[in-house]
Design a protein around this motif. Structure first.
Motif, PDB file in Angstrom:
ATOM      1  N   VAL A  74      -5.778   9.241  24.370  1.00  0.00           N
ATOM      2  CA  VAL A  74      -6.040  10.432  23.508  1.00  0.00           C
ATOM      3  C   VAL A  74      -7.016  10.724  22.708  1.00  0.00           C
ATOM      4  CG1 VAL A  74      -4.640  12.231  22.826  1.00  0.00           C
ATOM      5  CG2 VAL A  74      -3.655  10.810  24.511  1.00  0.00           C
ATOM      6  N   PHE A  75      -6.793   9.322  21.707  1.00  0.00           N
ATOM      7  CA  PHE A  75      -7.688   8.747  20.976  1.00  0.00           C
ATOM      8  C   PHE A  75      -9.324   9.223  21.165  1.00  0.00           C
ATOM      9  CE2 PHE A  75     -10.291   6.267  17.949  1.00  0.00           C
ATOM     10  CZ  PHE A  75     -10.579   7.286  16.853  1.00  0.00           C
ATOM     11  N   PHE A  76      -9.696   8.454  21.804  1.00  0.00           N
ATOM     12  CA  PHE A  76     -10.932   8.561  22.465  1.00  0.00           C
ATOM     13  C   PHE A  76     -11.306   9.693  23.613  1.00  0.00           C
ATOM     14  CE2 PHE A  76     -11.317   4.119  21.859  1.00  0.00           C
ATOM     15  CZ  PHE A  76     -11.964   3.445  21.377  1.00  0.00           C
ATOM     16  N   GLY A  77     -10.745  10.775  23.874  1.00  0.00           N
ATOM     17  CA  GLY A  77     -10.821  11.765  24.581  1.00  0.00           C
ATOM     18  C   GLY A  77     -10.997  12.740  23.755  1.00  0.00           C
ATOM     19  N   GLU A  78     -10.527  13.306  22.246  1.00  0.00           N
ATOM     20  CA  GLU A  78     -10.462  13.802  21.912  1.00  0.00           C
ATOM     21  C   GLU A  78     -11.669  13.849  20.972  1.00  0.00           C
ATOM     22  OE1 GLU A  78      -9.439  16.950  18.680  1.00  0.00           O
ATOM     23  OE2 GLU A  78      -8.467  16.382  20.830  1.00  0.00           O
ATOM     24  N   MET A  79     -12.573  12.175  20.463  1.00  0.00           N
ATOM     25  CA  MET A  79     -13.385  11.750  20.122  1.00  0.00           C
ATOM     26  C   MET A  79     -14.780  12.737  21.217  1.00  0.00           C
ATOM     27  SD  MET A  79     -13.280   8.269  18.079  1.00  0.00           S
ATOM     28  CE  MET A  79     -14.929   7.845  18.716  1.00  0.00           C
ATOM     29  N   LEU A  80     -14.814  12.848  22.302  1.00  0.00           N
ATOM     30  CA  LEU A  80     -14.856  13.238  23.389  1.00  0.00           C
ATOM     31  C   LEU A  80     -15.950  14.633  23.170  1.00  0.00           C
ATOM     32  CD1 LEU A  80     -17.238  12.095  25.558  1.00  0.00           C
ATOM     33  CD2 LEU A  80     -15.475  11.449  26.598  1.00  0.00           C
ATOM     34  N   TYR A  81     -14.579  15.101  23.307  1.00  0.00           N
ATOM     35  CA  TYR A  81     -13.783  16.443  23.908  1.00  0.00           C
ATOM     36  C   TYR A  81     -14.750  17.243  22.618  1.00  0.00           C
ATOM     37  CZ  TYR A  81     -11.868  21.123  24.090  1.00  0.00           C
ATOM     38  OH  TYR A  81     -11.357  22.386  23.864  1.00  0.00           O
ATOM     39  N   MET A  82     -14.394  16.709  20.747  1.00  0.00           N
ATOM     40  CA  MET A  82     -15.199  17.313  19.894  1.00  0.00           C
ATOM     41  C   MET A  82     -16.752  16.811  20.449  1.00  0.00           C
ATOM     42  SD  MET A  82     -12.674  18.598  18.761  1.00  0.00           S
ATOM     43  CE  MET A  82     -13.508  19.325  17.140  1.00  0.00           C
ATOM     44  N   ALA A  83     -16.980  16.041  20.219  1.00  0.00           N
ATOM     45  CA  ALA A  83     -18.121  15.659  20.409  1.00  0.00           C
ATOM     46  C   ALA A  83     -18.862  16.939  21.060  1.00  0.00           C
ATOM     47  CB  ALA A  83     -18.642  14.139  20.528  1.00  0.00           C
TER      48      ALA A  83
END
Length: 94
Positions: A74-83
């Motif tokens: 979820v942490f990395f998914g959030e980073m990717l989504y925001m990018a």
């Protein structure tokens, strides 16, 4: 019926992961659920790999590994989504 349980468990794992992570997450619910499902699968694989995939009673170790994997995803998914969302927002402004 297995897919239904995977979606339900993924939803719960994703929401718990969002609660554990500090700050506000902006990723949509469907992405959180997908990351929770993948986290559950990864946690199960790790548990089987270290020999705690199936024990008598409640598999606390397996559940902890599922949650830990979901938090990371979820942490990395959030980073990717925001990018991705940030890039899309910049294109719309141009």
């Amino acid at each position: 019926m297995g897919w239904l349980w995977a979606i339900i468990v993924g939803f719960v794992l994703g929401l718990l992961a969002k609660l554990i992570l500090p700050g506000k997450q902006h990723s949509p619910l469907w992405l959180t659920t997908v990351m929770g499902i993948i986290g559950g699968i990864v946690g199960n694989a790790i548990a089987r790999g270290i020999g705690i995939g199936s024990t008598r009673g409640i598999d606390w170790g397996r559940h902890f590994l599922q949650l830990a994997a979901a938090v990371v995803l979820v942490f990395f998914g959030e980073m990717l989504y925001m990018a991705m969302r940030g890039r899309r927002g910049q294109r719309e402004r141009i």
